[in-house]
Design a protein around this motif. Structure first.
Motif, mmCIF file in Angstrom:
data_model
loop_
_atom_site.group_PDB
_atom_site.id
_atom_site.type_symbol
_atom_site.label_atom_id
_atom_site.label_comp_id
_atom_site.label_asym_id
_atom_site.label_seq_id
_atom_site.Cartn_x
_atom_site.Cartn_y
_atom_site.Cartn_z
ATOM 1 N N MET A 81 0.817 -0.903 0.158
ATOM 2 C CA MET A 81 0.129 0.087 -0.227
ATOM 3 C C MET A 81 0.807 1.326 -0.289
ATOM 4 N N ARG A 82 0.355 2.384 -0.538
ATOM 5 C CA ARG A 82 0.924 3.446 -0.518
ATOM 6 C C ARG A 82 0.320 4.652 0.170
ATOM 7 N N ALA A 83 0.797 5.688 0.791
ATOM 8 C CA ALA A 83 0.126 6.542 1.550
ATOM 9 C C ALA A 83 0.855 7.936 1.616
ATOM 10 N N LEU A 84 0.339 8.970 1.247
ATOM 11 C CA LEU A 84 0.707 10.160 1.535
ATOM 12 C C LEU A 84 0.532 10.864 2.575
ATOM 13 N N VAL A 85 0.995 10.961 3.821
ATOM 14 C CA VAL A 85 0.830 11.431 5.050
ATOM 15 C C VAL A 85 1.133 13.200 5.329
ATOM 16 N N GLN A 86 -0.067 14.000 5.459
ATOM 17 C CA GLN A 86 0.283 15.168 5.841
ATOM 18 C C GLN A 86 -0.313 15.716 7.177
ATOM 19 N N ARG A 87 0.769 16.241 7.895
ATOM 20 C CA ARG A 87 0.447 16.786 9.195
ATOM 21 C C ARG A 87 -0.196 18.026 8.968
ATOM 22 N N ALA B 9 -4.434 7.242 0.824
ATOM 23 C CA ALA B 9 -4.100 6.035 0.923
ATOM 24 C C ALA B 9 -4.494 5.207 -0.523
ATOM 25 N N CYS B 10 -3.688 4.332 -0.990
ATOM 26 C CA CYS B 10 -3.890 3.579 -2.099
ATOM 27 C C CYS B 10 -3.517 2.016 -2.106
ATOM 28 N N ALA B 11 -4.295 1.285 -2.377
ATOM 29 C CA ALA B 11 -3.881 -0.306 -2.102
ATOM 30 C C ALA B 11 -3.558 -0.545 -3.810
ATOM 31 N N MET B 12 -2.421 -1.171 -3.594
ATOM 32 C CA MET B 12 -1.909 -1.783 -5.142
ATOM 33 C C MET B 12 -2.095 -3.111 -5.242
ATOM 34 N N ARG B 13 -2.050 -3.405 -6.416
ATOM 35 C CA ARG B 13 -2.113 -4.723 -7.031
ATOM 36 C C ARG B 13 -1.077 -5.582 -6.305
ATOM 37 N N GLY B 14 -1.494 -6.720 -5.741
ATOM 38 C CA GLY B 14 -0.535 -7.791 -5.170
ATOM 39 C C GLY B 14 -0.568 -7.449 -3.606
ATOM 40 N N ASP B 15 -1.209 -6.253 -3.086
ATOM 41 C CA ASP B 15 -0.857 -6.106 -1.707
ATOM 42 C C ASP B 15 -2.070 -6.900 -0.955
ATOM 43 N N ASP B 16 -1.733 -7.260 0.445
ATOM 44 C CA ASP B 16 -2.730 -7.928 1.439
ATOM 45 C C ASP B 16 -2.743 -7.448 2.534
ATOM 46 N N GLU B 17 -3.546 -8.154 3.477
ATOM 47 C CA GLU B 17 -3.681 -7.526 4.812
ATOM 48 C C GLU B 17 -2.596 -7.155 5.542
ATOM 49 N N GLN C 248 -7.394 7.182 -2.262
ATOM 50 C CA GLN C 248 -6.786 7.854 -3.265
ATOM 51 C C GLN C 248 -6.066 6.804 -4.406
ATOM 52 N N PHE C 249 -6.802 6.385 -5.238
ATOM 53 C CA PHE C 249 -6.206 5.418 -6.321
ATOM 54 C C PHE C 249 -5.261 6.146 -7.156
ATOM 55 N N THR C 250 -5.274 7.518 -7.238
ATOM 56 C CA THR C 250 -4.102 8.032 -8.318
ATOM 57 C C THR C 250 -2.806 8.031 -7.728
ATOM 58 N N LEU C 251 -2.650 7.510 -6.304
ATOM 59 C CA LEU C 251 -1.348 7.420 -5.896
ATOM 60 C C LEU C 251 -0.664 6.548 -6.631
ATOM 61 N N ALA D 242 -1.455 -0.267 -11.836
ATOM 62 C CA ALA D 242 -0.754 -0.796 -10.726
ATOM 63 C C ALA D 242 -1.669 -0.701 -9.411
ATOM 64 N N ALA D 243 -2.929 -0.067 -9.333
ATOM 65 C CA ALA D 243 -3.669 0.007 -8.598
ATOM 66 C C ALA D 243 -4.729 -1.134 -8.331
#
Length: 149
Positions: A1-7, A31-39, A78-81, A95-96
């Motif tokens: 998974m990917r995440a862009l974190v902003q304070r 946050a965005c889940a990518m193909r192949g990601d798991d729990e 945010q699938f655009t990540l 890749a999402a």
């Protein structure tokens, strides 16, 4: 998974003009889940976000986590990540994760944050959303639960 974190000092999300989530001081997490990601990846990312030390301590150094400072998290899908911009002018999103997997993994990520003791608000998966935020710092961090080429 990917995440862009902003304070943030505050953040909110609305759908069709209706507010659905709001936090005070804390983190806005795209946050965005990518193909192949798991729990397991979703849980790992949740722990990293909850424990990421990007809040100031008494000396003004980034030394406190979301847990330490008792802040909230506003999590927005945010699938655009997953954008691939290596060629051409139009990003690709293959890749999402597929939508049903993305929703399941985002829910797992949110549950993981809550399991760390973080108060979580969310956007609406798959909806067109409007975000408002007051970035603090600014401090913006990119996280990925796996190394990707």
């Amino acid at each position: 998974m990917r995440a862009l974190v902003q304070r943030v000092t505050e953040a909110s999300v609305e759908v069709e003009g209706r507010p659905i989530g709001r936090i005070g001081p804390g983190l806005l997490v795209l946050a965005c889940a990518m193909r192949g990601d798991d729990e397991a990846m979703a849980q790992k990312l949740a722990v990293r976000v909850a424990r990421l030390r990007i809040f100031g301590d008494e000396a003004g150094r980034m030394n406190r986590s979301l847990i330490d400072m008792g802040g909230g998290a506003l999590v927005v899908s945010q699938f655009t990540l997953a954008a691939d911009t290596r060629s051409g002018n139009r990003p690709g999103f293959s890749a999402a994760a597929a939508p049903h997997d993305g929703r399941r993994l985002l829910d797992c990520f949110v549950d993981g944050l809550r399991g760390e003791g973080v108060a979580v608000e969310t956007g609406q998966f798959g909806a067109e959303m409007k975000l408002r935020l007051l970035n603090d710092g600014p401090a913006t961090i990119w996280l990925d639960s796996a190394d990707r080429a």
